[in-house]
Scaffold this motif. Structure first.
Motif, PDB file in Angstrom:
ATOM      1  N   UNK A   3       0.850  -1.208   0.000  1.00 28.03           N
ATOM      2  CA  UNK A   3       0.000   0.000   0.000  1.00 28.03           C
ATOM      3  C   UNK A   3       0.876   1.246   0.000  1.00 28.03           C
ATOM      4  N   UNK A   4       0.401   2.279  -0.664  1.00 29.91           N
ATOM      5  CA  UNK A   4       1.113   3.564  -0.684  1.00 29.91           C
ATOM      6  C   UNK A   4       0.631   4.397   0.495  1.00 29.91           C
ATOM      7  N   UNK A   5       1.600   4.989   1.196  1.00 29.64           N
ATOM      8  CA  UNK A   5       1.225   5.963   2.230  1.00 29.64           C
ATOM      9  C   UNK A   5       1.714   7.327   1.756  1.00 29.64           C
ATOM     10  N   UNK A   6       0.751   8.196   1.488  1.00 30.28           N
ATOM     11  CA  UNK A   6       1.096   9.511   0.930  1.00 30.28           C
ATOM     12  C   UNK A   6       0.698  10.608   1.919  1.00 30.28           C
ATOM     13  N   UNK A   7       1.596  11.558   2.127  1.00 26.91           N
ATOM     14  CA  UNK A   7       1.298  12.689   3.000  1.00 26.91           C
ATOM     15  C   UNK A   7       1.423  13.969   2.185  1.00 26.91           C
ATOM     16  N   UNK A   8       0.335  14.742   2.174  1.00 25.94           N
ATOM     17  CA  UNK A   8       0.369  16.024   1.446  1.00 25.94           C
ATOM     18  C   UNK A   8       0.324  17.155   2.462  1.00 25.94           C
ATOM     19  N   UNK A   9       1.386  17.953   2.405  1.00 22.83           N
ATOM     20  CA  UNK A   9       1.431  19.116   3.294  1.00 22.83           C
ATOM     21  C   UNK A   9       0.937  20.334   2.535  1.00 22.83           C
ATOM     22  N   UNK A  10      -0.021  21.005   3.143  1.00 20.98           N
ATOM     23  CA  UNK A  10      -0.546  22.235   2.509  1.00 20.98           C
ATOM     24  C   UNK A  10      -0.545  23.348   3.562  1.00 20.98           C
ATOM     25  N   UNK A  11      -0.736  24.582   3.084  1.00 24.80           N
ATOM     26  CA  UNK A  11      -0.791  25.715   4.021  1.00 24.80           C
ATOM     27  C   UNK A  11      -2.142  26.393   3.872  1.00 24.80           C
ATOM     28  N   UNK A  12      -3.071  26.035   4.745  1.00 23.24           N
ATOM     29  CA  UNK A  12      -4.405  26.658   4.722  1.00 23.24           C
ATOM     30  C   UNK A  12      -5.198  26.224   3.501  1.00 23.24           C
ATOM     31  N   UNK A  13      -6.428  26.704   3.447  1.00 23.11           N
ATOM     32  CA  UNK A  13      -7.306  26.296   2.341  1.00 23.11           C
ATOM     33  C   UNK A  13      -7.244  27.317   1.218  1.00 23.11           C
ATOM     34  N   UNK A  14      -6.043  27.560   0.725  1.00 22.08           N
ATOM     35  CA  UNK A  14      -5.898  28.514  -0.370  1.00 22.08           C
ATOM     36  C   UNK A  14      -6.213  27.804  -1.683  1.00 22.08           C
ATOM     37  N   UNK A  15      -6.408  28.550  -2.750  1.00 21.03           N
ATOM     38  CA  UNK A  15      -6.638  27.910  -4.064  1.00 21.03           C
ATOM     39  C   UNK A  15      -5.479  26.971  -4.429  1.00 21.03           C
ATOM     40  N   UNK A  16      -4.241  27.343  -4.046  1.00 18.18           N
ATOM     41  CA  UNK A  16      -3.065  26.485  -4.315  1.00 18.18           C
ATOM     42  C   UNK A  16      -3.260  25.132  -3.640  1.00 18.18           C
ATOM     43  N   UNK A  17      -3.677  25.169  -2.360  1.00 15.68           N
ATOM     44  CA  UNK A  17      -3.858  23.927  -1.600  1.00 15.68           C
ATOM     45  C   UNK A  17      -4.944  23.075  -2.237  1.00 15.68           C
ATOM     46  N   UNK A  18      -6.065  23.751  -2.567  1.00 15.17           N
ATOM     47  CA  UNK A  18      -7.193  23.011  -3.142  1.00 15.17           C
ATOM     48  C   UNK A  18      -6.791  22.328  -4.443  1.00 15.17           C
ATOM     49  N   UNK A  35      -5.166   1.102  -3.374  1.00 18.21           N
ATOM     50  CA  UNK A  35      -3.902   0.703  -2.748  1.00 18.21           C
ATOM     51  C   UNK A  35      -3.167   1.896  -2.146  1.00 18.21           C
ATOM     52  N   UNK A  36      -3.830   2.765  -1.509  1.00 19.02           N
ATOM     53  CA  UNK A  36      -3.117   3.929  -0.955  1.00 19.02           C
ATOM     54  C   UNK A  36      -3.828   4.452   0.281  1.00 19.02           C
ATOM     55  N   UNK A  37      -3.042   5.133   1.029  1.00 16.32           N
ATOM     56  CA  UNK A  37      -3.578   5.867   2.165  1.00 16.32           C
ATOM     57  C   UNK A  37      -3.048   7.289   2.039  1.00 16.32           C
ATOM     58  N   UNK A  38      -3.944   8.231   2.153  1.00 14.14           N
ATOM     59  CA  UNK A  38      -3.533   9.614   1.901  1.00 14.14           C
ATOM     60  C   UNK A  38      -3.794  10.457   3.152  1.00 14.14           C
ATOM     61  N   UNK A  39      -2.803  11.234   3.518  1.00 11.76           N
ATOM     62  CA  UNK A  39      -2.972  12.141   4.660  1.00 11.76           C
ATOM     63  C   UNK A  39      -2.754  13.558   4.174  1.00 11.76           C
ATOM     64  N   UNK A  40      -3.670  14.428   4.566  1.00 13.08           N
ATOM     65  CA  UNK A  40      -3.491  15.849   4.196  1.00 13.08           C
ATOM     66  C   UNK A  40      -3.217  16.613   5.486  1.00 13.08           C
ATOM     67  N   UNK A  41      -2.092  17.269   5.506  1.00 19.32           N
ATOM     68  CA  UNK A  41      -1.682  17.953   6.738  1.00 19.32           C
ATOM     69  C   UNK A  41      -1.584  19.449   6.469  1.00 19.32           C
ATOM     70  N   UNK A  42      -2.416  20.189   7.210  1.00 15.38           N
ATOM     71  CA  UNK A  42      -2.373  21.660   7.088  1.00 15.38           C
ATOM     72  C   UNK A  42      -1.333  22.165   8.070  1.00 15.38           C
ATOM     73  N   UNK A  43      -0.249  22.666   7.534  1.00 18.04           N
ATOM     74  CA  UNK A  43       0.862  23.060   8.416  1.00 18.04           C
ATOM     75  C   UNK A  43       0.516  24.309   9.233  1.00 18.04           C
ATOM     76  N   UNK A  44      -0.533  25.016   8.798  1.00 18.54           N
ATOM     77  CA  UNK A  44      -0.920  26.178   9.617  1.00 18.54           C
ATOM     78  C   UNK A  44      -1.624  25.698  10.880  1.00 18.54           C
ATOM     79  N   UNK A  45      -2.296  24.555  10.740  1.00 17.76           N
ATOM     80  CA  UNK A  45      -2.974  23.986  11.904  1.00 17.76           C
ATOM     81  C   UNK A  45      -2.024  23.132  12.733  1.00 17.76           C
TER      82      UNK A  45
END
Lengths: 90, 740
Positions: A3-18, A35-45
């Motif tokens: 399985x793939x474990x993917x972590x996406x780091x974003x900064x707030x809900x800006x258009x870039x993040x979306x 076959x994946x697990x995805x985590x979205x991490x808002x670094x502002x939070x």
């Protein structure tokens, strides 16, 4: 297949993040099936997570598993480049 | 291969030069990279930072030493720019635009990412979007016009927001490029438009209020602020107009103006007071009333305890109504209403003087009415008694061979009875139960008839003056009664002028209208003859004026007056459908005005004078109807003495029975007018006249209030005998009636 474990780091809900989230979602759906697990991490939070990972810029996508660990930076709009970066394409 | 020393030196020199060139070139490049405004970062094939220029150090807020060797990741090579959020050392973020190219670093594959700091541009964009959204969602209308041309039409529209479309009904496409003048119409203030034009010519901001029109032609009020917008070089490029729909406000202002007119034009005083008693508003009526009452300030007509009242109203929230205060000769009724929201009290005054006067007049007339009823009742019974006393006394006196002393004593009884009869006569006049015998009279003539007597009554130190209005319409009145009025008033005037003075008797024709009636309770509309009697005597205070018409009320010494003079006047005038007004001031004099209705109907048969000279009897049959047995016995006695045959009945019913039996014999009916039972004198006569229309009738009366009708005319001595009457009067009337 591992399985793939993917972590996406974003900064707030800006258009870039979306945009990055939507792109990643599409890549996963099209290429990884379930076959994946995805985590979205808002670094502002969760600034401490960004600190631990030493994130310098977002969007940053980290492929945690399977090894080797990969880390790519950008809004993930060029799918081919993303797949190459994630070692999914040779 | 051997090289010569020269060659080696040459080569070394060449190498030196190349090295030199390379160093220069590298320094140049390093210089370019270091001085580059964009950040440059080189990442090796493992994503590790290998190089970072000062601009990138700035962007990350980290030194090259800190960043070199850190895991950055692979910047995606896309051929396009991508936006990144950069985490600076202090926790702040910045926005950067990244473009990545593949390069070589120390012979190895690497990425070179160029990072341009676009934080400020992004902020500006964000702000712009915010402004755009704000303008789009603004409730107020925004109209942006180009600064030129500033011709007669004014500047042309470059932008309008959604609110503009909603308010005007025009779409954005319809209005772009046009002058906002199309919004204006017939009611738009041209001067305001000119002021706007002048302000725009001078690049000045301006605030105006205007009437505009929607696409459908509906007018609305706008309040607009127009400001010139300068570009970065300082020259005006646009005008921004912010417009608010103030139609509701304008309507509210109109409504307030209208409401404000209520207190202003209220004919009664309206005042507003603050908690401490400070007067914050008063209307013209308040000032007018204050002046009329001899006060300078409207506050002076408020009740003295006003401060206390205000305090009470404002602490309880309750109003205080109908607080009466008297200033001079006027009475004001005050009401106080607290307005809690603004902590003031509104005070309203109403002049109730007239109402109080009318109430007093009404009470007075009611009192007079009841006193009159009482007096009339007493007089009626009294007359029956007097008729008996006088009748029998006279009957005895008619006997032959009477002792002289007895005749003297009987005469004394008779005189006393007559005096008593005079008193009851006056009481009846007051109570309007005297039988009235009206004729058409010229009041001027009646006055001149009594003048001689007046002069004798008034004496020498009172001058008499007449002011006749010539050609007066006639009045329908009892001449004797009118004479009595004049005499009574003249006597009173004389008594009021003990040291002499002037008596003025005048007549005038007056048209009484509704206006007059409002202030005179007893008055009725129509044409009246006014008889006025004025003296220059001692006058009366208000208290006396209120009581003068009461019977037995007198200001004269005991024994000097009966107290019936003015009450008789009152009764007579009332009986004539008129009224009396008094105006008097102490030490100045009094004026009595008697109003009698003018008469326009054709004249009726005048009464013939009966011959009272001789008394002749007869042998006819007379039906006597009288409820009072003593009077009935007396009448029988007298009539029999004169030779008549007498049938008696104690009531109307009994009379009808007697009629049934004796109708063919009865020559004359002598009946009391007012009797208990269901058949009164008039009913009886009416029933008998149906059977025998030419039946002769004489009415007798102790009083007659209700009988003064249009149907029957009463003539004293002819078909009417007022009690008390003497045997002679009875015999004369009977003979006269039978002989008619």
């Amino acid at each position: 297949m591992n399985k793939y474990l993917l972590k996406l780091y974003i900064a707030g809900r800006s258009p870039r993040s979306e945009r990055a989230i939507a792109n990643l979602q599409r890549i996963c759906d099209e290429q990884l099936g379930d076959q994946y697990e995805m985590m979205i991490i808002d670094v502002l939070e969760r600034p401490e997570l960004a600190e631990n990972e030493k994130i310098l810029a977002t969007p940053t996508l980290i492929k945690q598993l399977p090894p080797p660990l990969r880390r790519i930076i950008g809004d993930l709009s060029d799918i081919e480049k993303v797949l190459i970066g994630l070692d999914l394409l040779p | 291969m051997n090289y010569s020393a020269e060659t080696i030196i040459e080569l070394h020199k060449l190498l030196e030069e190349r090295n030199q060139e390379l160093q220069t070139s590298e320094a140049r490049f390093r210089n370019i990279i270091n001085r580059n405004a964009d950040g440059i970062i080189v990442v090796d094939k493992n994503g590790i930072v290998q190089f970072i220029n000062p601009a990138a150090e700035n962007l990350f807020d980290r030194s090259a030493e800190e960043l070199r060797g850190e895991l950055f990741g692979f910047p995606l090579v896309t051929g396009e720019t991508t936006e990144l959020d950069i985490f600076r050392k202090g926790g702040e973020t910045a926005v950067a635009e990244m473009r990545t190219v593949v390069t070589e670093w120390e012979g190895e594959f690497a990425y070179l990412a160029m990072l341009r700091n676009i934080t400020e541009r992004k902020l500006a964009e964000q702000q712009l979007r915010l402004f755009e959204a704000s303008i789009a969602h603004l409730h107020e209308t925004v109209v942006i016009t180009q600064a030129t041309p500033l011709d007669e039409l004014g500047p042309r529209i470059a932008f309008v927001n959604t609110a503009f479309e909603h308010m005007t009904g025009y779409s954005r496409e319809e209005v772009i490029g046009k002058s906002p003048r199309f919004l204006q119409g017939p009611k738009t203030d041209l001067l305001a438009l000119e002021r706007i034009r002048q302000a725009q010519l001078a690049w000045q901001p301006i605030h105006e209020e205007l009437i505009n029109y929607t696409k459908e032609g509906k007018e609305y009020w706008v309040e607009l602020d127009i400001s010139p917008i300068n570009d970065e070089r300082g020259s005006a490029t646009y005008f921004v107009a912010i417009e608010r729909d103030i139609t509701e406000r304008k309507q509210a202002e109109e409504a307030i103006k209208k409401l404000a007119a209520f207190p202003r034009f209220n004919p009664n005083p309206v005042l507003e007071l603050e908690r401490d008693g400070t007067l914050t508003f008063y209307n013209a009526a308040a000032l007018q009333v204050a002046h009329a009452l001899g006060k300078q300030q409207p506050a002076a007509i408020l009740p003295p305890e006003v401060t206390h009242l205000i305090e009470e109203c404002l602490s309880t929230g309750d109003s205080r109504l109908g607080l009466e205060i008297t200033i001079g000769n006027r009475t004001l009724s005050w009401s106080f209403f607290p307005i809690m929201s603004s902590q003031v009290v509104h005070a309203y005054a109403f002049d109730i003087t007239e109402r109080l006067n009318l109430e007093a007049q009404f009470r007075q007339s009611q009192k007079m009415e009841s006193v009159g009823q009482l007096a009339g009742g007493v007089a009626h019974d009294f007359n029956n008694i007097l008729t008996t006393i006088q009748g029998y006394t006279d009957l005895i006196l008619l006997s032959d061979n009477l002792d002289t002393e007895l005749v003297e004593q009987l005469t004394q009884i008779s005189v006393a009875a007559e005096r008593a009869a005079n008193l009851t006569h006056q009481l009846l006049a007051f109570s309007r139960r005297q039988v009235m015998q009206p004729k058409q009279l010229d009041l001027n003539e009646v006055i001149s008839n009594v003048t001689k007597m007046l002069r004798r009554i008034l004496g020498e130190n009172i001058t008499l003056q007449f002011n006749y209005q010539p050609s007066l319409p006639r009045v329908r009145a009892d001449e004797g009664m009118v004479g009595q009025i004049i005499m009574s008033l003249a006597v009173n005037a004389r008594d009021a002028m003990a040291r002499g003075g002037q008596l003025v008797i005048s007549t005038s024709l007056m048209e009484i209208d509704d206006n007059y009636i409002q202030s005179h309770l007893e008055a009725l509309p129509g044409q009246y003859i006014c008889l006025s009697v004025s003296d220059t005597g001692c006058g009366m205070d208000t208290e006396t004026q209120l009581r003068i018409f009461e019977p037995f009320f007198t200001t004269k010494e005991v024994g000097k007056g009966t107290g019936l003079g003015l009450s008789t006047v009152y009764g007579i005038v009332k009986q004539h459908q008129g009224w009396v007004e008094v105006n008097s001031q102490v030490d100045v004099g009094s004026t009595f005005k008697v109003f009698l209705p003018s008469y326009t109907k054709p004249s009726s048969v005048q009464a013939r004078e009966s011959n009272r000279a001789e008394v002749i009897g007869g042998n006819e049959t007379i039906l006597v109807v009288e409820d009072e047995s003593s009077v009935r016995a007396l009448v029988r006695n007298i009539l029999q003495r004169y030779g008549y045959r007498v049938l008696e009945a104690a009531s109307g019913r009994e009379a009808l029975l007697a009629w049934e039996i004796h109708k063919n014999q009865i020559d004359l009916l002598l009946t009391d007018l007012v009797m208990p039972g269901d058949v009164g004198g008039l009913d009886l006569v009416e029933q008998l006249h149906q059977q025998q229309p030419d039946l002769k009738v004489i009415y007798t009366s102790g009083y007659s209030a209700e009988i003064v009708g249009e149907k029957i005319a009463f003539y004293e001595g002819l078909n009417l005998l007022s009690k008390p009457y003497t045997p002679t009067m009875l015999a004369q009337a009977v003979r006269a009636c039978l002989d008619r």
